[in-house]
Design an enzyme around this catalytic site. Structure first.
Site, PDB file in Angstrom:
ATOM      1  N   SER A 175      12.031   3.887  15.301  1.00  0.00           N
ATOM      2  CA  SER A 175      10.899   3.389  16.081  1.00  0.00           C
ATOM      3  C   SER A 175      11.416   2.869  17.418  1.00  0.00           C
ATOM      4  O   SER A 175      11.935   1.768  17.504  1.00  0.00           O
ATOM      5  CB  SER A 175      10.205   2.268  15.295  1.00  0.00           C
ATOM      6  OG  SER A 175       9.645   2.819  14.128  1.00  0.00           O
ATOM      7  N   LEU A 176      11.255   3.668  18.447  1.00  0.00           N
ATOM      8  CA  LEU A 176      11.849   3.335  19.744  1.00  0.00           C
ATOM      9  C   LEU A 176      10.859   2.555  20.627  1.00  0.00           C
ATOM     10  O   LEU A 176      11.157   1.456  21.074  1.00  0.00           O
ATOM     11  CB  LEU A 176      12.312   4.644  20.417  1.00  0.00           C
ATOM     12  CG  LEU A 176      13.205   4.515  21.639  1.00  0.00           C
ATOM     13  CD1 LEU A 176      14.430   3.669  21.367  1.00  0.00           C
ATOM     14  CD2 LEU A 176      13.646   5.912  22.127  1.00  0.00           C
ATOM     15  N   GLU A 236       0.802  -1.214   0.000  1.00  0.00           N
ATOM     16  CA  GLU A 236       0.000   0.000   0.000  1.00  0.00           C
ATOM     17  C   GLU A 236       0.833   1.261   0.000  1.00  0.00           C
ATOM     18  O   GLU A 236       1.939   1.295   0.524  1.00  0.00           O
ATOM     19  CB  GLU A 236      -0.860   0.028   1.258  1.00  0.00           C
ATOM     20  CG  GLU A 236      -1.901  -1.045   1.232  1.00  0.00           C
ATOM     21  CD  GLU A 236      -2.978  -0.811   2.258  1.00  0.00           C
ATOM     22  OE1 GLU A 236      -3.906  -1.610   2.305  1.00  0.00           O
ATOM     23  OE2 GLU A 236      -2.893   0.181   2.998  1.00  0.00           O
ATOM     24  N   CYS A 283      -1.291   3.950  10.351  1.00  0.00           N
ATOM     25  CA  CYS A 283      -0.067   3.157  10.546  1.00  0.00           C
ATOM     26  C   CYS A 283      -0.376   1.764  11.024  1.00  0.00           C
ATOM     27  O   CYS A 283      -1.180   1.581  11.916  1.00  0.00           O
ATOM     28  CB  CYS A 283       0.776   3.721  11.658  1.00  0.00           C
ATOM     29  SG  CYS A 283       1.365   5.296  11.373  1.00  0.00           S
ATOM     30  N   SER A 319      12.023   5.409   7.937  1.00  0.00           N
ATOM     31  CA  SER A 319      11.693   5.000   9.297  1.00  0.00           C
ATOM     32  C   SER A 319      12.221   3.589   9.504  1.00  0.00           C
ATOM     33  O   SER A 319      12.004   2.708   8.673  1.00  0.00           O
ATOM     34  CB  SER A 319      10.171   5.024   9.464  1.00  0.00           C
ATOM     35  OG  SER A 319       9.801   4.473  10.710  1.00  0.00           O
ATOM     36  N   GLY A 364       6.813  -2.899   5.712  1.00  0.00           N
ATOM     37  CA  GLY A 364       8.190  -3.369   5.575  1.00  0.00           C
ATOM     38  C   GLY A 364       9.219  -2.569   6.342  1.00  0.00           C
ATOM     39  O   GLY A 364       8.962  -1.445   6.784  1.00  0.00           O
ATOM     40  N   GLU A 365      10.380  -3.169   6.496  1.00  0.00           N
ATOM     41  CA  GLU A 365      11.511  -2.522   7.154  1.00  0.00           C
ATOM     42  C   GLU A 365      12.483  -2.089   6.045  1.00  0.00           C
ATOM     43  O   GLU A 365      13.186  -2.923   5.475  1.00  0.00           O
ATOM     44  CB  GLU A 365      12.166  -3.510   8.143  1.00  0.00           C
ATOM     45  CG  GLU A 365      13.511  -3.084   8.686  1.00  0.00           C
ATOM     46  CD  GLU A 365      13.554  -1.655   9.203  1.00  0.00           C
ATOM     47  OE1 GLU A 365      12.771  -1.285  10.097  1.00  0.00           O
ATOM     48  OE2 GLU A 365      14.394  -0.871   8.692  1.00  0.00           O
ATOM     49  N   CYS A 416       7.165  -6.919  14.926  1.00  0.00           N
ATOM     50  CA  CYS A 416       6.818  -6.134  16.125  1.00  0.00           C
ATOM     51  C   CYS A 416       5.416  -6.527  16.599  1.00  0.00           C
ATOM     52  O   CYS A 416       4.511  -6.746  15.781  1.00  0.00           O
ATOM     53  CB  CYS A 416       6.868  -4.648  15.805  1.00  0.00           C
ATOM     54  SG  CYS A 416       8.504  -4.138  15.270  1.00  0.00           S
ATOM     55  N   CYS A 452       3.090   8.114   1.968  1.00  0.00           N
ATOM     56  CA  CYS A 452       3.679   7.053   2.789  1.00  0.00           C
ATOM     57  C   CYS A 452       3.792   5.816   1.905  1.00  0.00           C
ATOM     58  O   CYS A 452       2.793   5.384   1.343  1.00  0.00           O
ATOM     59  CB  CYS A 452       2.750   6.799   3.970  1.00  0.00           C
ATOM     60  SG  CYS A 452       3.227   5.395   4.969  1.00  0.00           S
ATOM     61  N   ASN A 476      -2.915   1.912  16.576  1.00  0.00           N
ATOM     62  CA  ASN A 476      -4.094   1.487  15.817  1.00  0.00           C
ATOM     63  C   ASN A 476      -4.328   0.025  16.128  1.00  0.00           C
ATOM     64  O   ASN A 476      -3.598  -0.838  15.643  1.00  0.00           O
ATOM     65  CB  ASN A 476      -3.852   1.669  14.315  1.00  0.00           C
ATOM     66  CG  ASN A 476      -3.792   3.132  13.979  1.00  0.00           C
ATOM     67  OD1 ASN A 476      -4.739   3.876  14.209  1.00  0.00           O
ATOM     68  ND2 ASN A 476      -2.643   3.565  13.489  1.00  0.00           N
ATOM     69  N   CYS A 535       2.260  -4.418  15.375  1.00  0.00           N
ATOM     70  CA  CYS A 535       2.162  -4.051  13.952  1.00  0.00           C
ATOM     71  C   CYS A 535       1.505  -5.167  13.158  1.00  0.00           C
ATOM     72  O   CYS A 535       1.957  -6.321  13.196  1.00  0.00           O
ATOM     73  CB  CYS A 535       3.562  -3.766  13.415  1.00  0.00           C
ATOM     74  SG  CYS A 535       3.611  -3.518  11.623  1.00  0.00           S
ATOM     75  N   CYS A 569       6.782  -8.122   6.512  1.00  0.00           N
ATOM     76  CA  CYS A 569       7.975  -7.657   7.232  1.00  0.00           C
ATOM     77  C   CYS A 569       8.447  -8.775   8.149  1.00  0.00           C
ATOM     78  O   CYS A 569       7.638  -9.466   8.774  1.00  0.00           O
ATOM     79  CB  CYS A 569       7.662  -6.409   8.050  1.00  0.00           C
ATOM     80  SG  CYS A 569       9.107  -5.774   8.935  1.00  0.00           S
TER      81      CYS A 569
HETATM   82  N1  SAH Z   1       9.521  -0.810   9.587  1.00  0.00           N
HETATM   83  C1  SAH Z   1       9.696   0.564   9.810  1.00  0.00           C
HETATM   84  C2  SAH Z   1       8.786   1.429   8.964  1.00  0.00           C
HETATM   85  C3  SAH Z   1       7.374   0.959   8.792  1.00  0.00           C
HETATM   86  S1  SAH Z   1       6.385   1.006  10.231  1.00  0.00           S
HETATM   87  C4  SAH Z   1       9.581   0.907  11.276  1.00  0.00           C
HETATM   88  O1  SAH Z   1       9.181   0.050  12.052  1.00  0.00           O
HETATM   89  O2  SAH Z   1       9.938   2.024  11.631  1.00  0.00           O
HETATM   90  C5  SAH Z   1       6.088   2.757  10.414  1.00  0.00           C
HETATM   91  C6  SAH Z   1       5.689   3.183  11.798  1.00  0.00           C
HETATM   92  O3  SAH Z   1       4.401   2.691  12.117  1.00  0.00           O
HETATM   93  C7  SAH Z   1       6.634   2.682  12.861  1.00  0.00           C
HETATM   94  O4  SAH Z   1       6.993   3.697  13.766  1.00  0.00           O
HETATM   95  C8  SAH Z   1       5.813   1.640  13.554  1.00  0.00           C
HETATM   96  O5  SAH Z   1       6.234   1.444  14.849  1.00  0.00           O
HETATM   97  C9  SAH Z   1       4.417   2.224  13.447  1.00  0.00           C
HETATM   98  N2  SAH Z   1       3.355   1.246  13.671  1.00  0.00           N
HETATM   99  C10 SAH Z   1       3.348  -0.054  13.320  1.00  0.00           C
HETATM  100  N3  SAH Z   1       2.193  -0.631  13.701  1.00  0.00           N
HETATM  101  C11 SAH Z   1       1.451   0.322  14.303  1.00  0.00           C
HETATM  102  C12 SAH Z   1       0.150   0.353  14.891  1.00  0.00           C
HETATM  103  N4  SAH Z   1      -0.614  -0.728  14.922  1.00  0.00           N
HETATM  104  N5  SAH Z   1      -0.284   1.512  15.400  1.00  0.00           N
HETATM  105  C13 SAH Z   1       0.475   2.607  15.348  1.00  0.00           C
HETATM  106  N6  SAH Z   1       1.701   2.656  14.817  1.00  0.00           N
HETATM  107  C14 SAH Z   1       2.185   1.525  14.285  1.00  0.00           C
HETATM  108 FE1  SF4 Z   2       8.179  -4.336  10.460  1.00  0.00          FE
HETATM  109 FE2  SF4 Z   2       8.071  -1.742  11.130  1.00  0.00          FE
HETATM  110 FE3  SF4 Z   2       5.930  -3.354  11.437  1.00  0.00          FE
HETATM  111 FE4  SF4 Z   2       8.044  -3.632  13.025  1.00  0.00          FE
HETATM  112  S1  SF4 Z   2       6.704  -1.827  12.893  1.00  0.00           S
HETATM  113  S2  SF4 Z   2       6.921  -5.290  12.020  1.00  0.00           S
HETATM  114  S3  SF4 Z   2       9.695  -3.196  11.616  1.00  0.00           S
HETATM  115  S4  SF4 Z   2       6.869  -2.782   9.528  1.00  0.00           S
END
Ligand code: SAH
Ligand code: SF4
Length: 386
Positions: A219-220, A91, A344, A197, A165-166, A115, A104, A301, A118, A111
């Site tokens: 992403s901390l 997307e 996100c 990111s 994706g990462e 996480c 975006c 989300n 996610c 991925c």
């Molecule tokens: N993989 C990369 C970039 C894609 S994710 C990363 O992790 O940074 C982009 C952002 O969306 C990241 O900061 C991630 O932590 C956040 N994200 C992922 N799932 C989410 C969710 N369910 N709600 C809010 N933010 C989310």
């Molecule tokens: Fe991959 Fe980023 Fe989602 Fe983590 S937050 S699973 S690194 S897309």
């Protein structure tokens, strides 16, 4: 097989043209037609010799990706679902805001980082996108929007690699695509308006600094290794102290920039005032260091498989206040496109099951593009300014 010229960066096009017996400047002309003008037919390229256009017609094409679905949210956000073959879809989401238009985009189908919060991570990894597939998301969105808004100038002023994706686990394709985004013969975006990111692939952060120091968001999500190990499994490989060192090294390549720390607010998990204070202490500038980072708090989300909940707004605001009182610029991300699952972490849902995607999409409201003069979509003067 004919070559899809959307897969090439400028150097790739130079080689392609040389094989056809054409000079370097022809490649630049082609590149501009494709990316700046959105041409899909060689006959449109009136400053190319007819003989070259004929050669191109038999050896090349400019093939638009297949769009499985297009959705527009009531807040003007538009989401496109691109078919990338073999049952995978990715997307891209356009977010219109006062004075800028942000796209975006995705770097992988699925991925591998996994996480907990996610939905892309829950799907697992399918494959890396090619550089062409990454750039094509921008090419398609930019030229679609120009046509729709009936404007000639640039609509997308910022790109964020925050889709599926990462990006740093698809490094070569990422850097090639970033170079096209920054190229003055293509999109000419300034490096500060393109954000990568990452969940923190430390060695690749170092390489990105050297190869293409665009804006970096990290992403901390947690102030301690114990908690981050649980939320972002990659932390076991690259723990917080190493990650923060890599952030500071990155800034040596990106002078006067800030690292943006993304922090997804999870109710009862990482959102207490004590954790905000721990976080502030963790990144506090050392003696002699200036401010080097800022925070972007992201309301979670939710999706059922995560078993996690969004922090109440009052907790998010209190958390933000502690960080800003400690001297850090802190923003709370506005959720956008909630009604079309464009926010996100909700990108593409179960893309492996195409029928499910189509079913989910058909349940959503009819997709209609807003008329050009509707405020959410209106082009503002000055968006192109770098
Ligand atoms: N993989 C990369 C970039 C894609 S994710 C990363 O992790 O940074 C982009 C952002 O969306 C990241 O900061 C991630 O932590 C956040 N994200 C992922 N799932 C989410 C969710 N369910 N709600 C809010 N933010 C989310
Ligand atoms: Fe991959 Fe980023 Fe989602 Fe983590 S937050 S699973 S690194 S897309």
């Amino acid at each position: 097989m004919t070559a899809n010229l959307l897969d090439y960066d400028l150097e790739g096009l130079v080689v392609f043209c040389e094989r056809l017996g054409e000079k370097r400047f022809r490649a630049t002309q082609l590149f501009r037609w494709i990316h700046q003008k959105g041409a899909t037919q060689f006959d449109e390229m009136t400053d190319l010799a007819k003989s070259l256009r004929e050669k191109l017609k038999t050896s090349a094409c400019i093939r638009s990706p297949t769009i499985i679905a297009q959705h527009i949210s009531s807040d003007g956000t538009i989401k496109w679902l691109f078919d990338v073959g073999a049952g995978d879809a990715v997307e891209a989401v356009f977010i219109p805001e006062e004075g800028r238009g942000t796209l975006c985009i995705s770097s992988q189908a699925g991925c591998a980082v996994g996480c907990r919060f996610c939905s892309t991570g829950h799907q697992g990894f399918s494959r890396n996108l090619t550089s062409g597939e990454i750039v094509t998301q921008l090419w398609f969105a930019e030229h679609f929007l120009r046509k729709h808004l009936k404007v000639e100038e640039r609509v997308i002023s910022n790109v964020v690699m925050m889709g599926m994706g990462e990006p740093l686990q698809n490094y070569a394709a990422l850097v090639q695509s970033l170079k096209v985004m920054l190229d003055d013969h293509a999109y000419g975006l300034s490096r500060r308006r393109v954000t990568v990111s990452t969940s923190g692939i430390v060695p690749m952060m170092d390489r990105l600094g050297m190869d293409c120091p665009v804006a970096l968001a990290v992403s901390l999500h947690a102030p301690t290794d114990a908690l981050r190990d649980d939320l972002v499994p990659l932390n076991r490989k690259y723990p917080i102290a190493e990650l923060l060192d890599a952030c500071k090294r990155y800034l040596a390549y990106a002078p006067r920039d800030f690292i943006t720390f993304e922090y997804c607010m999870l109710d009862g998990v990482n959102d207490s005032p004590a954790q905000a204070m721990e976080l502030a202490a963790l990144v506090r500038p050392k003696a002699g260091e200036g401010a080097w980072c800022k925070f972007n708090l992201i309301p979670f989300n939710p999706f059922p498989a995560s078993g996690l909940l969004r922090s109440p707004q009052a907790k998010v605001v209190a958390f933000a206040k502690i960080l800003s009182d400690a001297g850090f610029v802190t923003t709370i991300r506005k959720t956008r496109g909630d009604d079309i699952d464009a926010a996100c972490g909700q990108l593409a849902g179960d893309v492996k099951d195409r029928t499910d995607v189509v079913r989910r999409i058909s349940k959503q409201r009819t997709i209609m593009l807003k008329p050009v003069n509707e405020p959410g979509m209106q082009r503002k003067e000055g968006v192109n300014g770098k």
